[in-house]
Design an enzyme around this catalytic site. Sequence first.
Site, PDB file in Angstrom:
ATOM      1  N   HIS A 168       7.526   0.666   3.249  1.00  0.00           N
ATOM      2  CA  HIS A 168       7.991  -0.287   4.246  1.00  0.00           C
ATOM      3  C   HIS A 168       9.514  -0.274   4.341  1.00  0.00           C
ATOM      4  O   HIS A 168      10.189  -1.258   4.033  1.00  0.00           O
ATOM      5  CB  HIS A 168       7.472  -1.687   3.906  1.00  0.00           C
ATOM      6  CG  HIS A 168       6.018  -1.848   4.199  1.00  0.00           C
ATOM      7  ND1 HIS A 168       5.220  -2.817   3.622  1.00  0.00           N
ATOM      8  CD2 HIS A 168       5.190  -1.141   5.016  1.00  0.00           C
ATOM      9  CE1 HIS A 168       3.990  -2.707   4.075  1.00  0.00           C
ATOM     10  NE2 HIS A 168       3.948  -1.697   4.921  1.00  0.00           N
ATOM     11  N   HIS A 268      -2.239  -6.657   5.403  1.00  0.00           N
ATOM     12  CA  HIS A 268      -1.390  -5.681   4.706  1.00  0.00           C
ATOM     13  C   HIS A 268      -2.217  -4.475   4.265  1.00  0.00           C
ATOM     14  O   HIS A 268      -3.352  -4.618   3.794  1.00  0.00           O
ATOM     15  CB  HIS A 268      -0.748  -6.351   3.490  1.00  0.00           C
ATOM     16  CG  HIS A 268       0.374  -5.597   2.878  1.00  0.00           C
ATOM     17  ND1 HIS A 268       0.176  -4.486   2.098  1.00  0.00           N
ATOM     18  CD2 HIS A 268       1.713  -5.790   2.921  1.00  0.00           C
ATOM     19  CE1 HIS A 268       1.345  -4.032   1.677  1.00  0.00           C
ATOM     20  NE2 HIS A 268       2.294  -4.803   2.167  1.00  0.00           N
ATOM     21  N   GLU A 270      -2.083  -2.557   1.704  1.00  0.00           N
ATOM     22  CA  GLU A 270      -2.529  -2.549   0.307  1.00  0.00           C
ATOM     23  C   GLU A 270      -3.736  -3.461   0.109  1.00  0.00           C
ATOM     24  O   GLU A 270      -4.700  -3.090  -0.564  1.00  0.00           O
ATOM     25  CB  GLU A 270      -1.386  -2.993  -0.615  1.00  0.00           C
ATOM     26  CG  GLU A 270      -1.792  -2.962  -2.081  1.00  0.00           C
ATOM     27  CD  GLU A 270      -0.770  -3.627  -2.995  1.00  0.00           C
ATOM     28  OE1 GLU A 270      -1.199  -4.306  -3.953  1.00  0.00           O
ATOM     29  OE2 GLU A 270       0.442  -3.472  -2.754  1.00  0.00           O
ATOM     30  N   THR A 338      -0.085  -6.378  -5.128  1.00  0.00           N
ATOM     31  CA  THR A 338       0.805  -6.255  -6.293  1.00  0.00           C
ATOM     32  C   THR A 338       2.207  -6.798  -6.084  1.00  0.00           C
ATOM     33  O   THR A 338       2.964  -6.937  -7.040  1.00  0.00           O
ATOM     34  CB  THR A 338       0.940  -4.772  -6.699  1.00  0.00           C
ATOM     35  OG1 THR A 338       1.474  -4.023  -5.604  1.00  0.00           O
ATOM     36  CG2 THR A 338      -0.402  -4.198  -7.116  1.00  0.00           C
ATOM     37  N   CYS A 379       2.326  -5.949 -10.032  1.00  0.00           N
ATOM     38  CA  CYS A 379       3.148  -4.777 -10.326  1.00  0.00           C
ATOM     39  C   CYS A 379       4.294  -5.175 -11.246  1.00  0.00           C
ATOM     40  O   CYS A 379       5.040  -6.111 -10.937  1.00  0.00           O
ATOM     41  CB  CYS A 379       3.677  -4.208  -9.010  1.00  0.00           C
ATOM     42  SG  CYS A 379       5.029  -3.033  -9.201  1.00  0.00           S
ATOM     43  N   SER A 409       6.497  -6.843   1.957  1.00  0.00           N
ATOM     44  CA  SER A 409       6.079  -8.073   1.299  1.00  0.00           C
ATOM     45  C   SER A 409       6.940  -8.389   0.078  1.00  0.00           C
ATOM     46  O   SER A 409       7.354  -9.527  -0.125  1.00  0.00           O
ATOM     47  CB  SER A 409       4.605  -7.961   0.873  1.00  0.00           C
ATOM     48  OG  SER A 409       4.210  -9.095   0.133  1.00  0.00           O
ATOM     49  N   ASN A 410       7.210  -7.371  -0.748  1.00  0.00           N
ATOM     50  CA  ASN A 410       7.969  -7.653  -1.979  1.00  0.00           C
ATOM     51  C   ASN A 410       9.400  -8.082  -1.648  1.00  0.00           C
ATOM     52  O   ASN A 410       9.984  -8.892  -2.366  1.00  0.00           O
ATOM     53  CB  ASN A 410       7.943  -6.456  -2.924  1.00  0.00           C
ATOM     54  CG  ASN A 410       8.851  -5.334  -2.490  1.00  0.00           C
ATOM     55  OD1 ASN A 410      10.044  -5.327  -2.789  1.00  0.00           O
ATOM     56  ND2 ASN A 410       8.304  -4.376  -1.755  1.00  0.00           N
ATOM     57  N   SER A 479      11.373  -0.866  -1.704  1.00  0.00           N
ATOM     58  CA  SER A 479      11.438   0.299  -0.808  1.00  0.00           C
ATOM     59  C   SER A 479      12.803   0.418  -0.140  1.00  0.00           C
ATOM     60  O   SER A 479      12.927   1.066   0.900  1.00  0.00           O
ATOM     61  CB  SER A 479      10.333   0.209   0.252  1.00  0.00           C
ATOM     62  OG  SER A 479      10.394  -1.023   0.947  1.00  0.00           O
TER      63      SER A 479
END
Length: 512
Positions: A168, A268, A270, A338, A379, A409-410, A479
């Site tokens: 992403h 999403h 994932e 994650t 994660c 998302s992260n 990312s």
Amino acid sequence: MGREERLVSIEEGLFFVALDDMELPPDMAEGGWLATSLREFYKETKLPELCVARLRANAIRVPYLYLNANDYIYRFRAEKERNRKVYQVDDTSVALYHSALCDAIKAVKRAKERSATSPARLDFGAAEYLLPSHFGFCLGVQNAIERAYETLAANPGKRVFMLSELIHNPFVNQDLQERGLKYLQSDKGVPVIEEATGLPYWEGLSDQDIVIIPAFGARDEDKLRLIERGLPIRQYDATCMLVEKVWKAARRYGQQGYTIVIHGKAEHEETKATFSNSAKYAPSVVIRDMKEAAQLGEVILAETKEDKQRLFAPFVSRASVGFDPSKDLDRLALVNQTTLLRNETLKIIAYLEETLTAAYGEAHITEHLAMSSKGDTLCYATQVNQDALAKALDEDIDAAIVVGGKNSSNTFQLFRLCQERFGDRAFYIQSEGNIRSKSEVEHFIFPYDPKNPKQGGMETRPFLPEKERVRVLVTGGASCPDGILQQIIARINGFFPEDRVRSVESVLAEIE
């Protein structure tokens, strides 16, 4: 994957053999065997629908026949196995991926790879920057990027596709596209149309093409479409092993008789891939946040079958086929997308524990909740990035900048932490291009709250105060390339007179 010339029994009367690029081993050819894609096989044979259904139900296993339950599709590369040349193909890639400042920080912090320490301080004089001890690319992203560049370089003349976005980050994806990579579909699963034919790329795929599975993994439905066209996929499957760890946990809990509750965003990639995997082994349902956990709790505590069905209605589109809320919510195990916040996951698990205790009694809670599921599918890289940022939140700063793609998302979880602490002094941006001036920045409003009409759009906000010296917190999602962080620092330094800004060399000498 390396070819092994042996048949694997799938079930009575059904055998598969995994072949590379549709090559038929000579001894099998001499024995009268033929190799063809499943799609062509369906056309050329007149098997009963039941037989075709059996083939399709099991074909997803073909590329992974020789993996056992403890194997991973693509393990993290050790440091000595890293292919750092892919980040230095030309000036464009060097500018995108390389940062002397970030390299120096990470070199100092590498000794404590899995734990967060105090933030690094970069004193440029007119501006001081705080960077958490961990930020930017995780190992899964590095694996996927290296796999993509290597695949392009090794297959000149072939069409190389990514199933959807590699990661992403728009700049990484754009760079790969400019080097020849194509995309089959968007991150929302919308097919990409080939300009020359006006048809989806999916329609023209053949066994001469290559398709890379991104770090998020892929739904079985998408993998099956590739397998049926005769495409080799395991050697191009870049699924992060920590995502695959979630799949293995879901399988384990399902085999133990638990229903799988997936804490994630249903849209999403994932989460879609995890749901696709978990639903093979157990009833599965996706919940987004604590609010939806509470809604699920109401279903659990409802007294009648009719009430349970009525209260479960909002979850039907995110539940496995045949999900029965009257019996499928009495034994639960939770797994994660994650990249979410650990604290939110733990709150959801604590709430489910309270709810199941109310329903079945404290003495029986271990029968109804898989206690080992308390955050063990998060994660570690996401968590250590969050922990490292938390150690910088006590600082007195003028602006907090979180950098990442609009669908990351992260990155949003990191922004949430900054927003909770700094309010309107926290900004979510994609690159230095969003910093319009010393006084204005383009902030991205992440699409999390459906009630917010501004979500998904950019908003111009006040940026730095008029001060002789500013302090700025900068971090990047998993990312985000390091080069972008350095370009952001250079952009802000450019707002001050040159004689008030120290050189990069002098700042590097002080990093410890």
